[in-house]
Write an enzyme that holds these catalytic residues in place. Structure first.
Site, mmCIF file in Angstrom:
data_model
loop_
_atom_site.group_PDB
_atom_site.id
_atom_site.type_symbol
_atom_site.label_atom_id
_atom_site.label_comp_id
_atom_site.label_asym_id
_atom_site.label_seq_id
_atom_site.Cartn_x
_atom_site.Cartn_y
_atom_site.Cartn_z
ATOM 1 N N SER A 131 0.849 -1.186 0.000
ATOM 2 C CA SER A 131 0.000 0.000 0.000
ATOM 3 C C SER A 131 0.887 1.239 0.000
ATOM 4 O O SER A 131 2.115 1.132 0.016
ATOM 5 C CB SER A 131 -0.893 0.008 1.242
ATOM 6 N N LYS A 132 0.248 2.390 0.031
ATOM 7 C CA LYS A 132 0.982 3.664 0.000
ATOM 8 C C LYS A 132 2.007 3.762 1.133
ATOM 9 O O LYS A 132 3.014 4.440 1.017
ATOM 10 C CB LYS A 132 -0.009 4.827 0.129
ATOM 11 N N ARG A 133 1.698 3.083 2.225
ATOM 12 C CA ARG A 133 2.613 3.085 3.363
ATOM 13 C C ARG A 133 4.020 2.642 2.973
ATOM 14 O O ARG A 133 4.990 2.992 3.617
ATOM 15 C CB ARG A 133 2.107 2.088 4.417
ATOM 16 N N GLY B 47 5.680 3.437 0.439
ATOM 17 C CA GLY B 47 6.361 4.369 -0.471
ATOM 18 C C GLY B 47 5.594 4.481 -1.769
ATOM 19 O O GLY B 47 4.413 4.140 -1.826
#
Ligand code: GLU
Length: 478
Positions: A242-244, A246
């Site tokens: 996920s966006k977490r 990067g």
């Protein structure tokens, strides 16, 4: 003789955001299988969810695929323009008694859910409208498919092998909403069937939809395609990517200065392998890839490995192309280019000096800005450590020597630096670091002579004097 029809695969993104790593890998696996087998790769935009689909997202998807080089042979087809196909299929199922109109109100469905919950069961539609013969006034009906209640539905998956689903788990699926729009599983089946898709290659988050879709194919009298569900992509912490973790969108990687070939190479290795080979040309991939060789276990997205791979591609890129890329990116860093011959030389020199030291084009461009901006800005830590009263003399001495030189080169600069070292009884680094910070603003750069040569006499003098004056000014204030 080969009796099977030519392979037709598709990539079917929902345009609800950017194209991410996972979607790009699905597109790539489809594309590679099509190119490997000489089949067709079809692009279909699944935009039936009007609230979440956007034109910008469609553009971003097309741009991402083009940048990656995943050209499609047909499409993009848009589901919103294919309503007639879904209407026809729904009518056919109704006429054959394989689907029925359901008049259950929201309240009725809610009560059904509550009752199931109270019994400790999974909420499911109980099929009561199968027997309802008359319309209910004032309730616009949905259309439901009569799901097969007995036995199992078996998915023969090219990656996962045989996956068995108990039909009792599946309730009667809504295929058409009361406003006439098709639901997701129904539109996918009608499209895949009418587009002659032979192999459905997608992420395994869709596996649970597959038994429903197989029943729909059978209900509509269509041949069931082959399925291949690729395992999920996880972050290095084993959580779903996920966006977490990067940057995950394809265009973000483009903007960060990655090469599309590097990303393609990396994505292909997410779940597929050929021995322990890491670097593949596109031709290699097309020749070697087979969807059946994709592994069953989830693979982890490792940004460090992608960066390493990108560095390899960067070092294989010609100086001319690197110089062009840097020139294209410099304006975003506040550099105004004039297109002169001297500038072109400087761009090529910068590319040559930075090629071995950079892993992305953006990193390279950032490092190149110091050769093009009038002033450098100092890294705070570097300034505190190296632009201090003890180094002013060094900066001034180097400047005095440079002033007497016509040309800055390794040959002319080496004796000067060696001389200063000897005279002061210090190591080279004691001279080079303050000079480097004065000239580049940072403690890391290509070789100091190379930097000086690229900057040229005037810029070197200006920067050395500015740094010396800055330290002088600071100490007189104190
Ligand atoms: N539209 C679906 C998605 O974006 C893909 C459907 C499919 O591949 O069958 O996840």
């Amino acid at each position: 003789m080969n009796a099977s029809p030519p392979l037709r695969v598709r990539f079917a993104p929902s345009p609800t955001g950017h194209l991410h790593i996972g979607g790009a890998r699905t597109a790539l696996f489809n594309w590679l299988e099509a190119r490997h087998q000489g089949g067709s790769f079809i692009l279909r935009i699944e935009d039936t969810d009007a609230e979440r689909s956007t034109a910008e997202s469609i553009q971003a998807i097309l741009e991402s695929l083009r940048w990656l080089g995943l050209d499609w042979d047909e499409g993009p087809y848009l589901q919103t323009q294919r309503r007639a196909f879904y209407d026809e299929a729904a009518q056919r199922l109704l006429a054959a008694g394989k689907a029925y109109r359901c008049y259950c109100s929201k309240e009725e469905l809610e009560a059904m859910r509550e009752a199931a919950k109270a019994r400790g069961e999974k909420p499911r539609y109980d099929g009561r409208c199968r027997a309802r013969s008359a319309p209910v006034p004032g309730v616009p009906p949905v259309v439901r498919f009569k799901t097969e209640a007995a036995g199992d539905t078996v998915v023969h998956d090219l990656i996962l092998g045989e996956v068995r689903f108990n039909n009792a788990e599946l309730d009667d699926l809504v295929i058409q909403r009361s406003d006439g729009t098709p639901t997701y599983n129904f539109a996918v089946v009608v499209d895949d069937a009418t587009m002659g898709i032979t192999h459905v290659i997608r992420g395994n988050d869709h596996l649970n939809n597959t038994p429903r879709q197989i029943q729909l194919y059978q209900g509509l009298g269509y041949p069931v395609p082959r399925f291949a569900h690729a395992p999920l992509i996880l972050g290095t912490d084993k959580a779903r990517l996920s966006k977490r973790h990067g940057a995950t969108s394809v265009l973000a990687y483009r903007d960060l200065g990655y090469f599309p070939q590097a990303l393609v190479n990396y994505l292909a290795r997410l779940g597929w392998s050929h021995g322990d080979q890491e670097v593949f040309s596109l031709q290699d991939l097309i020749r070697l890839f087979s969807i059946q060789d994709v592994g069953k276990t989830a693979s982890a997205f490792n940004p460090e490995k992608l960066l390493w791979l990108n560095g390899l591609y960067l070092r294989q890129t010609s100086m001319e192309e690197l110089a062009r890329e840097v020139a294209r990116r410099l304006p975003a860093h506040g550099v105004i280019l004039n297109g002169s011959a001297a500038e072109a030389t400087k761009l090529r020199q910068a590319a040559a000096a930075l090629r071995e030291r950079s892993k992305t084009l953006e990193e390279m461009t950032t490092a190149a800005t110091i050769y093009f901006l009038d002033e450098v800005s100092y890294d705070a830590k570097a300034e505190r450590k190296f632009l201090v009263p003890e180094t002013v003399g060094i900066l001034e001495e180097v400047a005095a020597h440079v002033e007497r030189l016509d040309e800055l080169s390794e040959a002319t600069l080496t004796p000067i630096f060696n001389g200063i070292c000897e005279e002061r009884g210090v190591k080279m680094v004691a001279i080079a670091q303050p000079v480097r910070v004065a000239l580049t603003g940072s403690t890391v750069s290509p070789g100091i002579y190379e930097v000086m040569q690229m900057l040229g006499r005037e810029a070197v003098l200006r920067r050395l004097r500015r740094a010396a004056a800055l330290v002088g000014g600071r100490s007189s204030v104190q």
